[in-house]
Design an enzyme around this catalytic site. Structure first.
Site: not given
Length: 317
Positions: A132, A135-136
């Site tokens: 992701c 997300c990261d």
């Protein structure tokens, strides 16, 4: 007999449980073998509102679970082997628990990211390996990143990650990409994106200080190579966890549950879907939680006998 069963946890399932429990619906939540879903494998979450310093994924999920329990939600663990939505009460068969009946069902089983299945990959999920970018990506400011994949998702993730990374190398096992031309063009026009086509990933390589890069086989030279990087993002797609439904709920060509636009209603009145199992676009914890809230409210209205209608004909058109 339960008023409502929630199949699956994660932000969607837990949020639905909180709302239904607060409405005195006493839902039963069926957890799989990984209670809390994908976020339990995420080290730190910095984009979930309300946590200024961020929060660990497992901690966030544990907090949500305890909040649902506080209001009277009941939990049981086990795989859902099959369901029968042909008539009411609905029947849900759980491994080791037998058949459980309910007046309504909320499906929150999520979607599983596809992995490469190579050595070092699973051991480093959350430690340099991710599925992701949204997300990261923030954690890789000024660092080298590898994106594995050849479709639109891979192009999109590679382009997005250039906001943070010093360079992004896109690895694909073939010399041609599956992505649409417009997505390829966007990636190729980005000077931070580099290309390693016709290379087959072999191993995620680590050292004493962490992730070192990705070992690949160069299909042109027939030699193995190490592409150095601080992070490896696998972007080869997701698989919605809908196999147990056995075709009773309408899905799109990729297996994601179809819901009536603006609601969480499926083609079967009394059955609702929330979270990543019906979302192939955003796949974020906060959007999953939002649809969990929607599913609980839709479910509550259905149980009260109002404003839920059969729209299966519109799906067939």
């Amino acid at each position: 007999m339960y008023k409502s069963i929630i199949i699956g946890t994660g932000p969607a399932g837990y949020t639905a449980a909180i709302y239904l429990a607060r409405a005195n619906m006493n839902p039963l939540i069926i957890e799989g073998m990984q209670p809390g879903g994908q976020l339990t494998t995420t080290t730190e979450i910095e984009n979930f509102p309300g946590f200024e310093q961020g929060i660990l994924g497992p901690e966030l999920m544990d907090n949500m679970r305890k909040q649902a329990e506080r209001f009277g939600a009941e939990f049981t663990s086990g795989w859902v082997e099959e369901v029968d939505f042909s008539k009411r009460p609905f029947k849900v068969k759980v491994e080791g628990k037998g058949i459980i009946e309910a007046e309504s069902v909320i499906i929150a089983t999520g979607a599983s990211a596809k992995y490469l299945g190579i050595p070092g990959e699973q051991d480093n999920v959350g430690r340099g390996v991710s599925t992701c970018a949204t997300c990261d990506g923030f954690f890789f400011r000024g660092k080298k990143i590898i994106v594995v994949g050849g479709g639109d998702s891979a192009m999109e993730e590679a382009s997005f990650l250039t906001r943070f990374a010093s360079s992004v190398t896109l690895v694909h096992r073939r010399d041609e990409l599956r992505a649409s031309k417009i997505m390829q063009d966007r990636a190729r026009e980005n000077e931070k994106v580099h290309w390693a086509l016709n290379r087959t990933p072999l191993e995620v390589v680590t050292g004493e200080t962490g992730l070192k890069g990705l070992k690949v086989h160069n299909n042109e030279t027939n030699q193995d190579e190490l592409i150095e990087a601080d992070g490896v993002f696998v972007a080869i797609g997701h698989t919605p966890n809908t196999g147990f439904l056995n075709g009773q709920i309408h899905t799109d060509e990729h297996g994601y549950i179809e819901v009536k636009p603006g609601t969480t209603e499926t083609n079967i009145p009394g059955v609702f879907a929330c979270g990543d199992v019906q979302d192939n676009r955003y796949r974020q914890a906060i959007t999953a939680a939002g649809t969990g809230c929607m599913a609980a409210m839709d479910c509550e209205k259905y149980l009260e006998g109002s404003s839920v209608h059969d729209w299966s004909e519109s799906l067939d058109q």
